[in-house]
Design an enzyme around this catalytic site. Structure first.
Site, PDB file in Angstrom:
ATOM      1  N   ARG A  47      -6.658  60.210  37.957  1.00  0.00           N
ATOM      2  CA  ARG A  47      -5.677  59.191  38.317  1.00  0.00           C
ATOM      3  C   ARG A  47      -6.197  57.859  37.803  1.00  0.00           C
ATOM      4  O   ARG A  47      -7.395  57.611  37.767  1.00  0.00           O
ATOM      5  CB  ARG A  47      -5.464  59.132  39.843  1.00  0.00           C
ATOM      6  CG  ARG A  47      -4.671  60.313  40.403  1.00  0.00           C
ATOM      7  CD  ARG A  47      -3.221  60.274  39.947  1.00  0.00           C
ATOM      8  NE  ARG A  47      -2.401  61.309  40.564  1.00  0.00           N
ATOM      9  CZ  ARG A  47      -2.126  62.472  40.021  1.00  0.00           C
ATOM     10  NH1 ARG A  47      -2.634  62.768  38.819  1.00  0.00           N
ATOM     11  NH2 ARG A  47      -1.346  63.344  40.631  1.00  0.00           N
ATOM     12  N   GLU A  91       0.740  52.312  35.797  1.00  0.00           N
ATOM     13  CA  GLU A  91       1.745  53.171  35.151  1.00  0.00           C
ATOM     14  C   GLU A  91       3.108  52.930  35.795  1.00  0.00           C
ATOM     15  O   GLU A  91       3.207  52.751  37.002  1.00  0.00           O
ATOM     16  CB  GLU A  91       1.375  54.648  35.332  1.00  0.00           C
ATOM     17  CG  GLU A  91       0.214  55.117  34.491  1.00  0.00           C
ATOM     18  CD  GLU A  91      -0.034  56.616  34.652  1.00  0.00           C
ATOM     19  OE1 GLU A  91       0.918  57.365  34.969  1.00  0.00           O
ATOM     20  OE2 GLU A  91      -1.184  57.041  34.467  1.00  0.00           O
ATOM     21  N   HIS A 130      -0.308  59.915  30.129  1.00  0.00           N
ATOM     22  CA  HIS A 130      -0.347  60.813  31.282  1.00  0.00           C
ATOM     23  C   HIS A 130       0.262  62.184  30.956  1.00  0.00           C
ATOM     24  O   HIS A 130       1.136  62.696  31.645  1.00  0.00           O
ATOM     25  CB  HIS A 130       0.407  60.186  32.468  1.00  0.00           C
ATOM     26  CG  HIS A 130      -0.021  60.742  33.790  1.00  0.00           C
ATOM     27  ND1 HIS A 130       0.056  60.021  34.967  1.00  0.00           N
ATOM     28  CD2 HIS A 130      -0.542  61.952  34.146  1.00  0.00           C
ATOM     29  CE1 HIS A 130      -0.373  60.759  35.975  1.00  0.00           C
ATOM     30  NE2 HIS A 130      -0.744  61.938  35.492  1.00  0.00           N
TER      31      HIS A 130
END
Length: 377
Positions: free
Chosen positions: A204, A233, A250
């Site tokens: 993450r 993000e 991602h």
């Protein structure tokens, strides 16, 4: 039965359409009004699931097509008797193969003889360890919960950072408590890395302090970084995107195989909960059977073979180029483009779909290629 689903869950209509009336929406646009009359909610990591979303709704079952749950208030769901299913391990191999692609790209001269530090030895970290050893790398691992449970052979995070050539993160995002991982790699810890070292993060974004990492890269206190996840993000800091060695939006876990497996896991759980028959299975992967074997020339080293072979299966630099273009867009457009890239990501087959013909007598190379994940003829 009414179903509300993130439109970017692969095969969501095919799998869940037979269970009820399904409405699909962009994950960031799923709000309380959309789920009020729903019985079943299907999400990905971009949808926060808790009281704000579900208070007053009819939702009895939440399925998250993800391996992590930092976007879900699990205690709130349990207190209200809402069943939660997710997909742990579904894309573990996809992420591990992404790390291999990053290692090959980072160390174009050779991987063998380098030391890889793995932070988090769960499903993904364990697969990364196996593949790294097949690459000829020495491996250090840090995992405090496993160490407390009696796992031997682990090292402290500080020791790992000081001794590793490359550090790769595979931990969940935990914001507080004994095993908090938010900014686990902060400025003081990043300073422990040697100047030739590099960092990979596919867990993450907030596991690595992005501002501190940017300073390290700008001041040449690190040799490089590979980031697939970002703070902020879907609008990562454009300066950090420019500074990293490789950056992707991602998608480390976005192999076709991993995405299909994630949908299958939450589908099976939903069928069990609602007492429905299991009728859906993922289709055959696109074009997998038609790939011609790759012939390996005699006398080439494993590193040389992988520099040719890995990009045939996963061209990480293509995704890097896409993110760099996205990062130069104005803020709102950047966020839309980031999400669109993920939503329209092309089918990426895992290494197993690439067959390799190895000359007789290369006993160590075929075994290494198998352990990395390729099919060896």
């Amino acid at each position: 039965m009414k179903i509300v689903a993130d439109e970017n869950i692969p095969f969501v209509r095919e799998a869940f359409g037979a269970l009820g009336d399904i409405t699909v929406r962009p994950g960031r646009e799923i709000g309380a009004e959309q789920v009020r009359e729903a019985d079943l909610l299907l999400v990905r990591s971009v949808t926060a699931v808790g009281a704000k979303l579900l208070e007053g709704s009819r939702v009895r079952f939440v399925g998250s097509a993800t391996i992590g749950l930092d976007h879900v208030d699990q205690a709130w769901l349990r207190a209200r008797g809402i069943v939660l299913a997710y997909a742990p391990g579904s894309n573990a191999n996809s992420v591990a193969e992404y790390v291999v692609a990053a290692l090959v790209a980072l160390r174009e001269e050779r991987c063998a003889g380098r030391t890889l530090g793995i932070v988090g030895l769960g499903r993904i970290g364990t697969l990364v360890r196996e593949k790294a050893r097949a690459l000829g790398m020495a491996v250090l691992a840090n995992d405090p919960p496993l160490e407390r449970a009696g796992k031997a052979g682990l090292v402290s995070l500080e020791d790992l950072l000081q001794r590793s050539d490359i550090v790769t993160c595979h931990v969940p995002l935990i914001r507080e408590g004994l095993d908090a991982t938010e900014h686990l790699l902060d400025a003081p810890r990043l300073s422990l890395l040697r100047p030739h070292a590099a960092v990979i993060n596919t867990s993450r974004g907030a596991v690595v302090d992005n501002a501190a990492l940017l300073r390290c890269l700008q001041e040449k206190r690190l040799a490089g970084a590979v980031l697939d996840v970002w703070e902020g993000e879907p609008q990562p800091d454009p300066a950090l995107v420019r500074a990293v060695t490789l950056g992707t939006p991602h998608i480390a876990g976005y192999s076709w195989n991993g995405k299909a497996a994630g949908t299958k896991m939450i589908y099976d759980a939903a069928c069990t909960f609602f007492n429905r028959r299991f009728k859906w299975a993922p289709p055959a992967p696109p074009g997998g059977a038609g790939r011609r074997p790759v012939a390996v020339e005699a006398g080439r080293s494993l590193d040389e073979i992988l520099r040719e072979l890995v990009p045939r299966s996963y061209a990480i630099r293509r995704d890097d180029a896409a993110l760099r273009a996205i990062a130069e867009l104005p803020g709102f457009e950047q966020g839309r483009a980031f999400d669109h890239f993920r939503a329209s990501y092309p089918a990426r087959l895992e290494f197993r779909h690439t067959s390799v013909a190895v000359p007789a007598g290369r006993s160590k190379v075929p075994e290494a290629l198998r352990r990395i994940g390729f099919t060896v003829l």
